[in-house]
Write an enzyme that holds these catalytic residues in place. Structure first.
Site, PDB file in Angstrom:
ATOM      1  N   GLU A   1      36.544  35.180  25.767  1.00 59.07           N
ATOM      2  CA  GLU A   1      35.694  34.306  26.567  1.00 59.07           C
ATOM      3  C   GLU A   1      35.579  33.014  25.771  1.00 59.07           C
ATOM      4  OE1 GLU A   1      34.424  34.747  29.535  1.00 59.07           O
ATOM      5  OE2 GLU A   1      34.809  36.886  29.881  1.00 59.07           O
TER       6      GLU A   1
ATOM      7  N   HIS B   1      39.441  33.895  29.334  1.00 60.22           N
ATOM      8  CA  HIS B   1      38.479  33.515  30.361  1.00 60.22           C
ATOM      9  C   HIS B   1      37.599  32.385  29.819  1.00 60.22           C
ATOM     10  CE1 HIS B   1      38.517  38.034  31.812  1.00 60.22           C
ATOM     11  NE2 HIS B   1      39.711  37.618  31.430  1.00 60.22           N
ATOM     12  N   ALA B   2      36.823  31.806  30.698  1.00 57.44           N
ATOM     13  CA  ALA B   2      35.814  30.827  30.292  1.00 57.44           C
ATOM     14  C   ALA B   2      34.528  31.176  31.053  1.00 57.44           C
ATOM     15  CB  ALA B   2      36.261  29.413  30.646  1.00 57.44           C
ATOM     16  N   TYR B   3      33.394  31.090  30.423  1.00 51.04           N
ATOM     17  CA  TYR B   3      33.255  30.659  29.044  1.00 51.04           C
ATOM     18  C   TYR B   3      32.111  31.439  28.405  1.00 51.04           C
ATOM     19  CZ  TYR B   3      29.396  27.873  31.002  1.00 51.04           C
ATOM     20  OH  TYR B   3      28.254  27.476  31.647  1.00 51.04           O
TER      21      TYR B   3
ATOM     22  N   TYR C   1      28.436  42.695  29.487  1.00 49.38           N
ATOM     23  CA  TYR C   1      27.779  43.513  30.514  1.00 49.38           C
ATOM     24  C   TYR C   1      28.789  44.521  31.052  1.00 49.38           C
ATOM     25  CZ  TYR C   1      29.856  39.628  33.200  1.00 49.38           C
ATOM     26  OH  TYR C   1      30.713  38.670  33.682  1.00 49.38           O
TER      27      TYR C   1
ATOM     28  N   ARG D   1      35.294  31.181  40.505  1.00 46.68           N
ATOM     29  CA  ARG D   1      35.952  32.200  39.681  1.00 46.68           C
ATOM     30  C   ARG D   1      36.887  33.105  40.475  1.00 46.68           C
ATOM     31  NH1 ARG D   1      32.050  35.953  36.826  1.00 46.68           N
ATOM     32  NH2 ARG D   1      33.611  37.567  37.062  1.00 46.68           N
TER      33      ARG D   1
ATOM     34  N   ASN E   1      39.237  39.795  38.405  1.00 46.75           N
ATOM     35  CA  ASN E   1      38.928  40.686  37.285  1.00 46.75           C
ATOM     36  C   ASN E   1      37.988  41.821  37.696  1.00 46.75           C
ATOM     37  OD1 ASN E   1      39.696  41.130  34.565  1.00 46.75           O
ATOM     38  ND2 ASN E   1      37.638  40.553  33.877  1.00 46.75           N
ATOM     39  N   ARG E   2      37.926  42.076  39.008  1.00 48.82           N
ATOM     40  CA  ARG E   2      37.256  43.263  39.549  1.00 48.82           C
ATOM     41  C   ARG E   2      38.198  43.995  40.502  1.00 48.82           C
ATOM     42  NH1 ARG E   2      34.410  41.126  36.424  1.00 48.82           N
ATOM     43  NH2 ARG E   2      32.140  40.892  36.364  1.00 48.82           N
TER      44      ARG E   2
END
Length: 225
Positions: free
Chosen positions: A186, A112-114, A164, A42, A59-60
């Protein structure tokens, strides 16, 4: 979208009244690595000079509650936030583009997946966004439109409570920088295990997702902010 331009009045309205900026693959090197080495990779593929671990979770890596809850400072972790915000060239380039055009951009969609979810801000905290009613309504209608294709039901809601808590996401960054509609899809996984999949396996996800995107876009044209 282009194939139905002549036959679908709604599509024609969308493409006539709005500009669409499309990035087919955000994390090119990481995506390639997921086909050749690690199916569930990822992160990006940047090198860490101190450790042998590669990559940053793109994505952070955005400058919104960077490396807070749901992100890691350790370079070997999947959710490693990077040495500083926008350390990754991929993130830096997209952030620069969005800053340049943010007065014109009304919707930011990331894929995004998944999981089978449609998420909206916030990711980094449990809180209700100011334009919740409009965004919630758009998400509800989009999920219903998606389900109408093949009966696949997506969950929807704020990312923090639906999935989350995570900090430094592009969706939160876009929203905090003035883009009123920010969503993360997602998508349900079509799978790739070192070979190209037949179109019959990939097309359903594309078809149903396009219905959701179309629905969100039409919602935007109703001037609900």
């Amino acid at each position: 979208a282009l194939q139905t331009y002549q036959t679908d009045p709604a599509m024609r309205k969308m493409l006539t009244q709005l500009y669409f900026y499309i990035m087919p693959v955000f994390n090119v090197d990481g995506y390639h690595f997921s086909w050749t080495n690690d199916r569930f990779w990822r992160k990006t593929r940047s090198k860490n000079t101190r450790l042998r671990c590669h990559g940053v979770d793109a994505n952070r890596n955005w400058k919104v509650k960077w490396c807070d809850e749901g992100a890691s400072f350790h370079p070997c972790d999947d959710t490693y936030c990077g040495p500083f915000p926008e350390s990754e060239p991929e993130v830096k380039a997209v952030a620069h583009f969005l800053r340049k055009h943010r007065k014109q951009i009304k919707v930011y969609l990331s894929f995004h997946a998944y999981a089978q979810m449609l998420l909206y801000p916030y990711s980094y905290k449990y809180a209700t966004i100011p334009n919740f009613s409009c965004v919630e309504s758009a998400a509800y209608n989009a999920v219903n439109a998606l389900q109408s294709a093949y009966g696949i039901r997506y969950r929807y809601g704020p990312a923090s409570s639906t999935l989350y808590v995570s900090s430094g996401s592009s969706m939160d960054w876009a929203y905090k920088n003035g883009i009123p509609y920010a969503f993360a899809f997602e998508l349900r996984d079509t799978g790739h295990f070192g070979f190209l999949l037949p179109e019959t396996l990939i097309k359903p996800t594309c078809t149903e997702t396009m219905l959701a995107v179309k629905n969100i876009t039409l919602h935007l044209l109703k001037k609900c902010h």
